[in-house]
Structure formats: structure tokens, C-alpha cells
Design an enzyme around this catalytic site. Sequence first.
Site, PDB file in Angstrom:
ATOM      1  N   ASN A  10       0.868  -1.185   0.000  1.00  0.00           N
ATOM      2  CA  ASN A  10       0.000   0.000   0.000  1.00  0.00           C
ATOM      3  C   ASN A  10       0.902   1.230   0.000  1.00  0.00           C
ATOM      4  O   ASN A  10       1.481   1.581   1.021  1.00  0.00           O
ATOM      5  CB  ASN A  10      -0.894  -0.041   1.255  1.00  0.00           C
ATOM      6  CG  ASN A  10      -1.712   1.224   1.421  1.00  0.00           C
ATOM      7  OD1 ASN A  10      -1.836   2.027   0.493  1.00  0.00           O
ATOM      8  ND2 ASN A  10      -2.276   1.404   2.614  1.00  0.00           N
ATOM      9  N   TRP A  11       0.998   1.871  -1.155  1.00  0.00           N
ATOM     10  CA  TRP A  11       1.920   3.016  -1.275  1.00  0.00           C
ATOM     11  C   TRP A  11       1.335   4.285  -0.673  1.00  0.00           C
ATOM     12  O   TRP A  11       2.041   5.304  -0.583  1.00  0.00           O
ATOM     13  CB  TRP A  11       2.253   3.258  -2.746  1.00  0.00           C
ATOM     14  CG  TRP A  11       3.050   2.177  -3.407  1.00  0.00           C
ATOM     15  CD1 TRP A  11       3.369   0.946  -2.890  1.00  0.00           C
ATOM     16  CD2 TRP A  11       3.618   2.219  -4.714  1.00  0.00           C
ATOM     17  NE1 TRP A  11       4.094   0.228  -3.800  1.00  0.00           N
ATOM     18  CE2 TRP A  11       4.268   0.980  -4.934  1.00  0.00           C
ATOM     19  CE3 TRP A  11       3.641   3.177  -5.731  1.00  0.00           C
ATOM     20  CZ2 TRP A  11       4.933   0.686  -6.118  1.00  0.00           C
ATOM     21  CZ3 TRP A  11       4.303   2.877  -6.909  1.00  0.00           C
ATOM     22  CH2 TRP A  11       4.943   1.647  -7.104  1.00  0.00           C
ATOM     23  N   LYS A  12       0.072   4.263  -0.323  1.00  0.00           N
ATOM     24  CA  LYS A  12      -0.604   5.455   0.230  1.00  0.00           C
ATOM     25  C   LYS A  12      -0.398   6.651  -0.706  1.00  0.00           C
ATOM     26  O   LYS A  12      -0.284   6.466  -1.917  1.00  0.00           O
ATOM     27  CB  LYS A  12      -0.124   5.750   1.647  1.00  0.00           C
ATOM     28  CG  LYS A  12      -0.130   4.501   2.531  1.00  0.00           C
ATOM     29  CD  LYS A  12       0.001   4.800   3.978  1.00  0.00           C
ATOM     30  CE  LYS A  12       0.152   3.497   4.752  1.00  0.00           C
ATOM     31  NZ  LYS A  12      -0.034   3.624   6.156  1.00  0.00           N
ATOM     32  N   HIS A 100      -9.534   0.927   5.071  1.00  0.00           N
ATOM     33  CA  HIS A 100      -8.241   1.145   5.750  1.00  0.00           C
ATOM     34  C   HIS A 100      -8.467   2.089   6.930  1.00  0.00           C
ATOM     35  O   HIS A 100      -9.289   3.009   6.856  1.00  0.00           O
ATOM     36  CB  HIS A 100      -7.238   1.742   4.762  1.00  0.00           C
ATOM     37  CG  HIS A 100      -5.840   1.761   5.300  1.00  0.00           C
ATOM     38  ND1 HIS A 100      -5.410   2.724   6.181  1.00  0.00           N
ATOM     39  CD2 HIS A 100      -4.796   0.921   5.107  1.00  0.00           C
ATOM     40  CE1 HIS A 100      -4.155   2.471   6.497  1.00  0.00           C
ATOM     41  NE2 HIS A 100      -3.759   1.389   5.858  1.00  0.00           N
ATOM     42  N   GLU A 102      -6.892   4.531   7.978  1.00  0.00           N
ATOM     43  CA  GLU A 102      -6.722   5.967   7.647  1.00  0.00           C
ATOM     44  C   GLU A 102      -7.990   6.511   6.984  1.00  0.00           C
ATOM     45  O   GLU A 102      -8.373   7.660   7.202  1.00  0.00           O
ATOM     46  CB  GLU A 102      -5.481   6.160   6.751  1.00  0.00           C
ATOM     47  CG  GLU A 102      -4.202   5.994   7.552  1.00  0.00           C
ATOM     48  CD  GLU A 102      -2.995   5.535   6.760  1.00  0.00           C
ATOM     49  OE1 GLU A 102      -3.018   5.587   5.514  1.00  0.00           O
ATOM     50  OE2 GLU A 102      -2.013   5.098   7.391  1.00  0.00           O
ATOM     51  N   GLU A 174      -5.420  -5.208  10.750  1.00  0.00           N
ATOM     52  CA  GLU A 174      -4.447  -4.116  10.901  1.00  0.00           C
ATOM     53  C   GLU A 174      -4.745  -3.355  12.193  1.00  0.00           C
ATOM     54  O   GLU A 174      -5.574  -2.438  12.205  1.00  0.00           O
ATOM     55  CB  GLU A 174      -4.570  -3.150   9.720  1.00  0.00           C
ATOM     56  CG  GLU A 174      -4.209  -3.758   8.391  1.00  0.00           C
ATOM     57  CD  GLU A 174      -3.569  -2.729   7.475  1.00  0.00           C
ATOM     58  OE1 GLU A 174      -2.498  -3.002   6.951  1.00  0.00           O
ATOM     59  OE2 GLU A 174      -4.133  -1.633   7.309  1.00  0.00           O
ATOM     60  N   GLY A 180       2.184   2.281  10.736  1.00  0.00           N
ATOM     61  CA  GLY A 180       3.083   3.406  10.544  1.00  0.00           C
ATOM     62  C   GLY A 180       3.748   3.881  11.824  1.00  0.00           C
ATOM     63  O   GLY A 180       4.357   4.947  11.860  1.00  0.00           O
ATOM     64  N   SER A 219       3.338  -2.164  10.422  1.00  0.00           N
ATOM     65  CA  SER A 219       4.789  -2.088  10.634  1.00  0.00           C
ATOM     66  C   SER A 219       5.525  -3.393  10.337  1.00  0.00           C
ATOM     67  O   SER A 219       6.500  -3.732  11.020  1.00  0.00           O
ATOM     68  CB  SER A 219       5.100  -1.596  12.057  1.00  0.00           C
ATOM     69  OG  SER A 219       4.591  -0.279  12.231  1.00  0.00           O
ATOM     70  N   GLY A 240       2.765  -1.213   4.355  1.00  0.00           N
ATOM     71  CA  GLY A 240       2.730   0.220   4.063  1.00  0.00           C
ATOM     72  C   GLY A 240       4.126   0.747   3.805  1.00  0.00           C
ATOM     73  O   GLY A 240       4.669   0.645   2.711  1.00  0.00           O
ATOM     74  N   GLY A 241       4.737   1.322   4.843  1.00  0.00           N
ATOM     75  CA  GLY A 241       6.033   1.991   4.704  1.00  0.00           C
ATOM     76  C   GLY A 241       7.087   1.162   3.972  1.00  0.00           C
ATOM     77  O   GLY A 241       7.787   1.667   3.081  1.00  0.00           O
TER      78      GLY A 241
HETATM   79  C1  PEP Z   1      -0.865   0.053   6.080  1.00  0.00           C
HETATM   80  O1  PEP Z   1      -0.964   1.253   5.886  1.00  0.00           O
HETATM   81  O2  PEP Z   1      -1.736  -0.718   5.650  1.00  0.00           O
HETATM   82  C2  PEP Z   1       0.287  -0.423   6.845  1.00  0.00           C
HETATM   83  C3  PEP Z   1       0.302  -1.652   7.251  1.00  0.00           C
HETATM   84  O3  PEP Z   1       1.285   0.511   7.051  1.00  0.00           O
HETATM   85  P1  PEP Z   1       2.716   0.222   7.758  1.00  0.00           P
HETATM   86  O4  PEP Z   1       3.247  -1.062   7.175  1.00  0.00           O
HETATM   87  O5  PEP Z   1       3.546   1.406   7.389  1.00  0.00           O
HETATM   88  O6  PEP Z   1       2.457   0.110   9.212  1.00  0.00           O
END
Ligand code: PEP
Length: 260
Positions: A10-12, A100, A102, A174, A180, A219, A240-241
Site C-alpha cells: 500500500n503506497w498510500k 483502511h 486511515e 491491521e 506506521g 509495521s 505500508g512503509g
Molecule cells: C498500512 O498502511 O496498511 C500499513 C500496514 O502501514 P505500515 O506497514 O507502514 O504500518
Amino acid sequence: MLRCPLVVGNWKMNGLIETAQDLVDRVQAGISDREGRQRMCEVVVCPPYTALHTINSRLGESALKLGGQNMGVEVEGAFTGEVSGIMLRNCGCRYVILGHSERRALFGETDEMVSWKVKSAFRDGLNPIVCVGEELAERERGETLQVVERQFLAVLPSLPESPAKRPALVLAYEPVWAIGTGKTATPAQVQEVHHYLRGLLKKHLPDTADKVRILYGGSIKPSNAAEILAQEDVDGGLIGGAALNANDFLDIVDAIPDLT
Ligand code: PEP
């Protein structure tokens, strides 16, 4: 093997056309190498909408798949700012991330709205990746399982009646406090929630429960991926990151336990 493991990046809201192209080229090259080693794992990237078309035209016959990060409910019309599932399909997407945390926290998406979107995703031929997860205060109050159950039950009425179509559903656990933040749920915490979700699937969708994939997200990085992905009820990860660095993302793909 009932379920093919799935790793989703997920590049956001990251990546202009040029940087997105560069990142996807690196990921794609790594995936091609891995195909040579007969790795059985589906890998999906979800770039921003603006990069989808360009990236799709670079993917060609690549095993790497595309997904959207969200979608509108309707097919078309006067819905300024929305992008429909049909539009995502038109850009080569096969998956879409829905609900998600967010979207829920920053853009006011409710369980009901997520449910509408799940219905629309199935209508539009997209595999919905439905995110569920508790906030830190909810975990501290011992409400984790109740929260994920409520979020899961909200989308149940939006699933297709035909059991044959339901395995397209993907769940992603999640925990909001792990997204994040660098804080990862322990493998035991992850397995507890995934096992509970598998039980809910068995109870409510007995015909397809064993075919629905449940991903963990929060994470994940190369250093913790193997332990989490080895949990019995974990079928892959939503990243994500770490998905913004091709080597890290590919290392996480490599951490999927070997399928023999
Ligand atoms: C996400 O945004 O779905 C996610 C898992 O982010 P991160 O890996 O950065 O925690």
C-alpha cells in the site's frame, strides 16, 4: 494448499509518475527473478490513482498485480472526486483496499460505508481487501475481538450469495496502533486475532471459510516478517512503509514460508 499467500504493498499518497515507475520496475524485476524459483505467492502493489495507468502499461504480462487504495460506491455520475471500481479495472486493477484505518479515521468512513464499497467491488469484479482492526484504547480495554467482529459482520451482507464468488474476499487485520508507528503486534497477538477471524468465517461462511485469505498489516518489515508470516492463520501481509523500498518489499515477499 487451500490458500495462495498474498503480499500487498500500500503506497498510500506517495509517488509521482517517475518515482512510481522506478519503484514498480524494481519490484517487477525482483518478482520475475522469483518466478524463476517457482515461488507460489501473489504479489500486488497499490500505487496512487494517478500512477495506475502508467504502471499498468509497464506491467505487461508480469506476475505482479495492481490494486486501488479505495473506491467510490457508484459506477459513474455526479460524484466529484470519486473513482469507481470500473475505473480501477480500466487501469488494470484486480484488487482494492477498503476500510483502511486511515480512511476510517481521517475521512469518516463508517462500517456501513465500507460495506457499500465491498458490494460495489464485487459488482465491479474487484477483489476487496477489507481492513479491520482495533485502536490502542480498544485493545487496552480488552475489546479487540469485539471490534474486529463488528467490522467483519458489517460487510457480511455485502458478500455475493454465490459461495463460488466469495473467496475473492480478502481480510486484513491491521491494529491501528501498529500502522506506521514501528510498533508491531506480537506473533501471538496476530495469531489470536487471525484465528478468531477464521472462526467467524467458518461460522458465517462455512463453504468458503478455508479459502478466504487473512493478511496482517502493521509495521511489517524484513526483520519481523518471517515470524509473523509463519503464524498458522496468517496468509500474507499488507505492507505500508516498507512497500516504498523495493528491496525491503521483496525481502518481505521472500519471508513467506516455503510452500511444499
Ligand atoms: C498500512 O498502511 O496498511 C500499513 C500496514 O502501514 P505500515 O506497514 O507502514 O504500518
